[in-house]
Design an enzyme around this catalytic site. Structure first.
Site, PDB file in Angstrom:
ATOM      1  N   TYR A 102      50.944  38.170  50.005  1.00 19.90           N
ATOM      2  CA  TYR A 102      52.213  38.633  50.597  1.00 19.90           C
ATOM      3  C   TYR A 102      52.061  38.744  51.992  1.00 19.90           C
ATOM      4  CZ  TYR A 102      55.856  41.671  51.265  1.00 19.90           C
ATOM      5  OH  TYR A 102      57.092  42.348  52.127  1.00 19.90           O
ATOM      6  N   GLU A 190      60.048  37.317  55.112  1.00 20.03           N
ATOM      7  CA  GLU A 190      59.014  37.571  54.225  1.00 20.03           C
ATOM      8  C   GLU A 190      58.803  36.351  53.430  1.00 20.03           C
ATOM      9  OE1 GLU A 190      59.113  41.021  50.905  1.00 20.03           O
ATOM     10  OE2 GLU A 190      60.043  39.260  50.077  1.00 20.03           O
TER      11      GLU A 190
END
Ligand code: GDP
Ligand code: MN
Length: 377
Positions: A102, A190
């Protein structure tokens, strides 16, 4: 403002961030065509909607061969995901994933700066990781005057990778993503997941970006990607009419003169155990057309069970407001109860005018709010 994954991936590619090869499609036929162009036996089919958790909702499927691709494309197109109907899918070359990570840049209110967030727990809901094991999320506060220099990018990349080759690859991606984040005035960039492939490459297989609405005038190309929701259209519409309106999802429709009073009204509704349907500041003046427009706006919200009008007559006189309201309610017919708190200049005259009108008149804000909340039960 949000954009779709396929649009974010285009931006990623422009900034040199490696992404999987993919093609956006609006029909099953498009998808079949894309399949032949991708030249890959296995492909991934993904719903393009402005909401997260597509995977869990069945909006991300791996297809092995054209028959499966047709099946998944047909199932995902038209699917409803959290109130969004899927009208586009992204068909991408399937990636052999070794591990998922992530990575995101986001504006952090606490440190009043952009931060980089990284985790080895990629692919899943990051809020879930933050809740269960916050120590697995690494954060770097970024000094805007230095940005993402090599040493910092490497230090961050070491949080995810041990192999120096991978660290180098990841560090460059982190720098490029930072550049994209800053130069587009994004509020979020993201990658979840950033993957290490079985072949040892690092690439983004998902991409999410949101932009600061107040900076969109500087990014006309990004601004054209805006696809407002029904709610946002309503808010824009209200803005064009001179109102400040924000939908909040509750059941008490609020019409208030003044932003501060409107906020206090919402606080009081909460205090008495209710939920405001919206924030609406109609500004000064008792103009009936304004009240009519505002009432129409409130009544178009299916959740509204009661309308609470809170007017403080400072410069505006309460008897003028009352006349305006009576005029407005001659034109608007509704079964939804309306509670009015009217106070300030000429308040007695104002309230007297409203007697017998069918509107519930209250003297204080507390009284009016309590009444409105109790009518919702
Ligand atoms: P999201 O659930 O809406 O965030 O959708 P993602 O694009 O992040 O995909 C969800 C998950 O699907 C990923 O975490 C991967 O595990 C898997 N996935 C996505 N693309 C591929 C792919 O090309 N190959 C494989 N094997 N899995 C994939
Ligand atoms: Mn994802």
């Amino acid at each position: 403002m949000k954009i779709h994954e396929y649009q974010a991936k285009e931006l990623f590619a422009t900034y040199g961030i490696p992404v999987d090869r993919s093609i956006v499609c609006r029909s099953v036929e498009d998808a079949v065509k894309a399949y032949s162009q991708l030249d890959s036996q296995k492909v991934i089919v993904k719903a393009q909607v402005h909401t997260g958790g597509r995977g869990k909702a069945g909006g991300v499927k791996l297809a092995n061969g054209e028959v499966e691709l047709r099946k998944h494309a047909a199932a995902i197109l038209g699917m409803d995901i959290k109130g969004f109907t899927v009208d586009r899918i992204l068909v991408g070359q399937a990636i052999n994933i070794e591990k998922e990570y992530y990575v995101s840049y986001v504006i952090d209110r606490k440190s009043k700066s952009a931060i980089l967030m990284l985790s080895k727990e990629g692919g899943m809901d990051i809020e879930e990781v933050a809740r269960i094991s916050p120590e697995k999320i690494h954060k770097f506060v970024i000094d805007p005057s230095t940005g993402m220099p090599d040493y910092l990018a490497r230090e961050a990349a070491f949080k995810l990778f041990d192999d120096i080759k991978q660290v180098r690859q990841a560090a460059v991606i982190l720098q490029k993503l930072y550049k994209l984040f800053i130069s587009t005035d994004a509020s979020l960039a993201e990658i979840n997941p950033l993957v290490l492939t079985k072949e040892g490459e690092i690439m983004a297989i998902d991409a999410k970006m949101t932009f600061d609405d107040n900076a969109l005038f500087r990014h006309s190309k990004i601004a054209t990607l805006n696809e407002p929701t029904e709610e946002e259209k309503k808010e824009q519409n209200a803005k064009n009419k001179g109102f400040s309106y924000v939908n909040l999802g509750g059941e008490i429709g609020c019409m208030v003169n003044g932003a501060g009073l409107a906020m206090a009204t919402m606080d009081l509704i909460k205090l008495y155990g209710g939920n405001p349907a919206n924030f609406l500041d109609i500004g000064g003046s008792s103009n009936p057309t304004k009240v009519i427009e505002a009432m129409k706006l409130l009544l178009s919200d299916q959740n509204v069970k009661v309308v609470l009008i809170n007017i403080f007559g400072g410069i505006t006189r309460c008897d003028d407001v009352a006349k305006g309201l009576l005029e407005a309610f001659k034109q608007i017919k509704t079964d939804i109860p309306v509670v009015i708190r009217l106070t300030g200049t000429n308040e007695k005259e104002g309230r007297a005018l409203l007697q017998g009108s069918g509107l519930h008149v209250a003297e204080t804000m507390g009284e009016a709010t309590e009444k409105a909340v109790s009518m919702c039960q």
